[in-house]
Write a protein that holds these residues in place. Structure first.
Motif, PDB file in Angstrom:
ATOM      1  N   LYS A 263       0.808  -1.221   0.000  1.00  0.00           N
ATOM      2  CA  LYS A 263       0.000   0.000   0.000  1.00  0.00           C
ATOM      3  C   LYS A 263       0.841   1.272   0.000  1.00  0.00           C
ATOM      4  O   LYS A 263       0.565   2.223  -0.736  1.00  0.00           O
ATOM      5  CB  LYS A 263      -0.933  -0.002   1.205  1.00  0.00           C
ATOM      6  CG  LYS A 263      -1.991   1.077   1.155  1.00  0.00           C
ATOM      7  CD  LYS A 263      -2.993   0.899   2.290  1.00  0.00           C
ATOM      8  CE  LYS A 263      -4.089   1.951   2.199  1.00  0.00           C
ATOM      9  NZ  LYS A 263      -5.089   1.788   3.279  1.00  0.00           N
ATOM     10  N   ASP A 264       1.875   1.315   0.813  1.00  0.00           N
ATOM     11  CA  ASP A 264       2.666   2.539   0.911  1.00  0.00           C
ATOM     12  C   ASP A 264       3.678   2.688  -0.214  1.00  0.00           C
ATOM     13  O   ASP A 264       4.445   3.646  -0.248  1.00  0.00           O
ATOM     14  CB  ASP A 264       3.383   2.607   2.260  1.00  0.00           C
ATOM     15  CG  ASP A 264       4.406   1.497   2.426  1.00  0.00           C
ATOM     16  OD1 ASP A 264       4.300   0.491   1.695  1.00  0.00           O
ATOM     17  OD2 ASP A 264       5.299   1.625   3.290  1.00  0.00           O
ATOM     18  N   LYS A 265       3.678   1.734  -1.160  1.00  0.00           N
ATOM     19  CA  LYS A 265       4.582   1.797  -2.298  1.00  0.00           C
ATOM     20  C   LYS A 265       3.936   2.446  -3.519  1.00  0.00           C
ATOM     21  O   LYS A 265       4.585   2.591  -4.556  1.00  0.00           O
ATOM     22  CB  LYS A 265       5.081   0.391  -2.670  1.00  0.00           C
ATOM     23  CG  LYS A 265       5.822  -0.317  -1.549  1.00  0.00           C
ATOM     24  CD  LYS A 265       7.070   0.436  -1.126  1.00  0.00           C
ATOM     25  CE  LYS A 265       7.825  -0.313  -0.024  1.00  0.00           C
ATOM     26  NZ  LYS A 265       9.020   0.431   0.416  1.00  0.00           N
ATOM     27  N   ILE A 266       2.667   2.796  -3.408  1.00  0.00           N
ATOM     28  CA  ILE A 266       1.966   3.497  -4.488  1.00  0.00           C
ATOM     29  C   ILE A 266       1.558   4.859  -3.929  1.00  0.00           C
ATOM     30  O   ILE A 266       0.725   4.950  -3.036  1.00  0.00           O
ATOM     31  CB  ILE A 266       0.744   2.709  -4.976  1.00  0.00           C
ATOM     32  CG1 ILE A 266       1.182   1.345  -5.501  1.00  0.00           C
ATOM     33  CG2 ILE A 266       0.000   3.494  -6.057  1.00  0.00           C
ATOM     34  CD1 ILE A 266       0.031   0.414  -5.802  1.00  0.00           C
ATOM     35  N   VAL A 267       2.187   5.898  -4.445  1.00  0.00           N
ATOM     36  CA  VAL A 267       2.050   7.224  -3.834  1.00  0.00           C
ATOM     37  C   VAL A 267       1.547   8.226  -4.867  1.00  0.00           C
ATOM     38  O   VAL A 267       2.037   8.272  -6.001  1.00  0.00           O
ATOM     39  CB  VAL A 267       3.400   7.699  -3.265  1.00  0.00           C
ATOM     40  CG1 VAL A 267       3.267   9.077  -2.636  1.00  0.00           C
ATOM     41  CG2 VAL A 267       3.924   6.693  -2.240  1.00  0.00           C
TER      42      VAL A 267
END
Length: 361
Positions: A280-284
């Motif tokens: 989740k936190d790798k798509i910004v």
């Protein structure tokens, strides 16, 4: 709002070589000129800003590098771009059929399989390596699409156009004029254009997919290394005859969507929901939004008022004009410029020609 409603008299908004006429017939001896028009792109501008000599080697002298036959990160980025373009274009063109999740799964798998088949015709790489690579790409794209669909549902915007050309053969771009009266045009492709229709106006935003850890920072806009999204926005907002909305167009955003999923490591037997959580936190999402959205608590964004947008546009025009004037007057000195602590000589394909670092330490 259907696409059947959008066509009007588009001749003034479609950019062709015939309807981009040079202001003067004066010729400046430079390879980039075509019919007295200097065609640039973000890649060309960034290269010039980082090192004018590197620009000359690549775009004026056209010194070629031997292809390695290996798929690099940019190659993978192109594949992901193609998958996303085909996937969302199909879904938003045939929304009734693709409301069913199974049909979306089949669509995605078929797109990736088709791209893999075509690529293997042209690229000589080990079959087992390709097979593993495409398994990874498919897993990454599934997570990427899920995150994109979540953002779309929350934003109120609807994807409308994909891989839209800005420049020759596409939407008429912004034009800049050099001191010598030469027109300067920045071309490119907008990955995705979304609309959000209101009672009296239509908001338009442009999204750019990035493979890797690329994010938007104001300093990149200010130093000229990331201006293309706003160029696209200004071009599209000015193309009022291209889309028959019967409503005014307004700025809705210029957004980078960064996909750094290659850094996520999970076991092959992990279910998709856990993969999404891990990634989740790798798509910004980063970029510029109009200040009407400033209460949405989207901390990754910079918020612009209409006045801010106008000021940035004026600076952008001055900066592009200055870069164009330098190129047109053959200012190609060996002068690498370190930007964001990155030395362009470390990855330059032409460092062996100038030996700048060898001679200067």
């Amino acid at each position: 709002l259907s696409k059947n409603e959008m066509k009007a008299d588009v001749s003034d908004d479609i950019c062709t070589e015939e309807n981009i006429s040079p202001i003067v017939s004066k010729a400046i001896p430079i390879g980039s000129l075509k019919d007295n028009i200097l065609y640039l792109s973000q890649s060309k501008i960034s290269t010039y800003l980082r090192c004018p000599f590197s620009y000359a080697c690549k775009y004026e002298m056209k010194i070629k590098q031997r292809p390695s036959g290996e798929m690099s990160l940019p190659d993978i980025g192109v594949i992901i771009h193609s998958v996303l373009q085909q996937y969302f274009s199909a879904i938003y063109s045939h929304s009734d059929y693709f409301n069913i999740s199974d049909s979306r799964e089949k669509l995605l798998h078929n797109i990736i399989t088709s791209i893999k088949t075509e690529l293997e015709k042209d690229v000589e790489t080990a079959e087992s390596r390709n097979e593993y690579l495409f398994i990874r790409i498919e897993r990454q794209v599934r997570v990427f699409i899920k995150r994109l669909e979540e953002e779309i549902s929350k934003s109120g915007f609807t994807p409308y156009l994909f891989e839209q050309k800005i420049g020759r053969g596409g939407v008429r771009p912004m034009e800049f004029v050099s001191d010598d009266g030469i027109r300067i045009i920045i071309e490119g492709i907008a990955d995705r254009i979304d609309i959000r229709e209101g009672d009296s106006s239509v908001m338009l935003r442009v999204l750019d997919y990035k493979t890797g850890n690329k994010k938007f920072f104001m300093k990149d806009l200010e130093n000229g290394t990331e201006i293309q999204l706003l160029i696209y926005v200004f071009s599209l907002l000015n193309a009022r005859n291209l889309y028959k909305f019967n409503k005014s167009l307004s700025f809705g955003g210029a957004i980078y969507v960064s996909n750094n999923l290659s850094t996520v490591s999970v076991a092959r037997d992990v279910d998709s929901e856990r993969v999404v959580d891990a990634a989740k936190d790798k798509i910004v999402f980063t970029g510029i939004l109009p200040d009407v959205f400033s209460n949405d608590e989207k901390s990754n964004y910079v918020y612009f008022s209409e006045s801010d947008l106008s000021s940035v546009k004026d600076k952008l025009i001055a900066d592009v004009k200055s870069i164009g004037d330098n190129i047109l007057h053959n200012c190609f000195e060996i002068a690498p410029r370190i930007i964001d602590n990155v030395d362009p000589c470390t990855w330059c394909n032409f460092a062996y020609i100038c030996n700048f670092r060898s001679n200067n330490g």
